[in-house]
Design a protein around this motif. Structure first.
Motif, PDB file in Angstrom:
ATOM      1  N   TYR A 134     -14.371  -4.711   9.816  1.00  0.00           N
ATOM      2  CA  TYR A 134     -13.259  -5.259   9.028  1.00  0.00           C
ATOM      3  C   TYR A 134     -12.939  -6.689   9.467  1.00  0.00           C
ATOM      4  O   TYR A 134     -12.888  -7.616   8.639  1.00  0.00           O
ATOM      5  N   ARG A 163      -9.855   5.944   5.262  1.00  0.00           N
ATOM      6  CA  ARG A 163      -8.760   6.680   4.610  1.00  0.00           C
ATOM      7  C   ARG A 163      -8.564   8.047   5.250  1.00  0.00           C
ATOM      8  O   ARG A 163      -7.438   8.460   5.535  1.00  0.00           O
ATOM      9  N   MET A 170       0.856  -1.188   0.000  1.00  0.00           N
ATOM     10  CA  MET A 170       0.000   0.000   0.000  1.00  0.00           C
ATOM     11  C   MET A 170       0.894   1.241   0.000  1.00  0.00           C
ATOM     12  O   MET A 170       1.664   1.459   0.930  1.00  0.00           O
ATOM     13  N   VAL A 221      -5.708   2.299   0.549  1.00  0.00           N
ATOM     14  CA  VAL A 221      -6.490   2.006   1.754  1.00  0.00           C
ATOM     15  C   VAL A 221      -7.942   1.744   1.364  1.00  0.00           C
ATOM     16  O   VAL A 221      -8.581   0.816   1.862  1.00  0.00           O
ATOM     17  N   GLY A 264      -9.464  -1.821   1.970  1.00  0.00           N
ATOM     18  CA  GLY A 264     -10.581  -1.812   2.923  1.00  0.00           C
ATOM     19  C   GLY A 264     -11.851  -2.367   2.298  1.00  0.00           C
ATOM     20  O   GLY A 264     -12.617  -3.089   2.944  1.00  0.00           O
ATOM     21  N   ILE A 273      -2.522  -0.910   7.076  1.00  0.00           N
ATOM     22  CA  ILE A 273      -3.491   0.186   6.937  1.00  0.00           C
ATOM     23  C   ILE A 273      -3.262   1.225   8.031  1.00  0.00           C
ATOM     24  O   ILE A 273      -3.223   2.428   7.770  1.00  0.00           O
ATOM     25  N   GLU A 274      -3.073   0.747   9.266  1.00  0.00           N
ATOM     26  CA  GLU A 274      -2.870   1.666  10.402  1.00  0.00           C
ATOM     27  C   GLU A 274      -1.620   2.521  10.239  1.00  0.00           C
ATOM     28  O   GLU A 274      -1.565   3.646  10.719  1.00  0.00           O
ATOM     29  N   TRP A 301      -4.244  -5.116   8.401  1.00  0.00           N
ATOM     30  CA  TRP A 301      -4.725  -4.006   9.243  1.00  0.00           C
ATOM     31  C   TRP A 301      -3.554  -3.175   9.773  1.00  0.00           C
ATOM     32  O   TRP A 301      -3.616  -1.954   9.830  1.00  0.00           O
TER      33      TRP A 301
END
Length: 256
Positions: free
Chosen positions: A167, A147, A122, A128, A132, A188-189, A185
């Motif tokens: 999620y 996002r 990513m 994202v 997601g 993403i975080e 995850w």
């Protein structure tokens, strides 16, 4: 709006080249700059001091590690240098995958499908959204909220907890192994540390190539323009030394 000095030094470079050499450079001829082998070589070696967004030590190091010479590689580099991608360890992973594209192991087939352009990493805010939605089962509205939260635009803790639950519930229902769901995850975080949208990176890379053209072909005029626009990442003395390296004769300021 951004008080963007880089645009100023590109304009001043063009003005100085026209004045000194009677050459009119079309700064909007971006395709020529992108495909110029000398400009590409300048980028690849990290000889970019004075050039918009690609002059910091970290960025020059990244350019050399990636052997970056194309526009699209620079677009990605402009985003992976951001704290969000870099702090998660995915910048290092991107570099490795970039050089070993035949041996990439994707976390999940959906990651391969959605992130093939960036080798399963990513890189942009849009990633994202895609991950997601397609991997985490979030509707696009929730994915966009995610996002925005990750890019620092919102910090509604309760809403984030709700999205987190959705999620992981979807991942369990879809049969995604929990370790993989947790790792996705985590990535993403990491975007909470700020990442760029792809359009932002693409725009920045255009300006970088404009700067690179002048640094490659008209280094003295370019450095004068950088200094006259109050520099960039470094102090003025660094740009004065760059001008000297390019063959400029530096005169002391005249108090009169």
């Amino acid at each position: 709006i951004l008080s963007q000095r880089g645009i100023g030094h590109i304009k001043d470079s063009a003005d100085l080249v026209l004045k000194n050499k009677s050459i009119k450079v079309d700064i909007h001829d971006i395709n020529t700059f992108k495909n110029d082998s000398k400009v590409q070589a300048q980028l690849k070696t990290g000889d970019t001091i004075g050039c918009f967004y690609v002059e910091s030590p970290a960025m020059r190091g990244l350019l050399k590690k990636l052997h970056c010479e194309t526009y699209l590689t620079l677009v990605a580099a402009s985003s992976i240098i951001r704290p969000g991608v870099a702090s998660s360890g995915m910048m290092k992973e991107y570099i490795s995958r970039f050089h070993n594209q035949q041996n990439i192991k994707y976390l999940h087939p959906i990651m391969q499908e959605q992130l093939k352009e960036t080798f399963g990493v990513m890189v942009y805010q849009e990633d994202v959204l895609k991950v997601g939605h397609y991997f985490g089962g979030l509707d696009l509205a929730d994915a966009d909220v995610l996002r925005r939260m990750m890019s620092g635009k919102s910090r509604n803790k309760k809403h984030l907890e709700e999205i987190t639950e959705k999620y992981f519930a979807h991942c369990a229902k879809a049969g995604h192994p929990l370790p993989i769901a947790k790792e996705v995850w985590r990535q993403i975080e990491s975007f909470a540390g700020y990442s760029f949208s792809k359009a932002h990176s693409a725009s920045y890379a255009v300006e970088s190539f404009q700067s690179l053209h002048f640094k490659t072909y008209y280094p003295k005029e370019f450095m004068v323009a950088v200094i006259n626009n109050f520099g960039g990442f470094y102090s003025t003395k660094v740009y004065v030394n760059e001008a000297r390296k390019a063959g400029a004769i530096i005169h002391l300021p005249c108090v009169n």
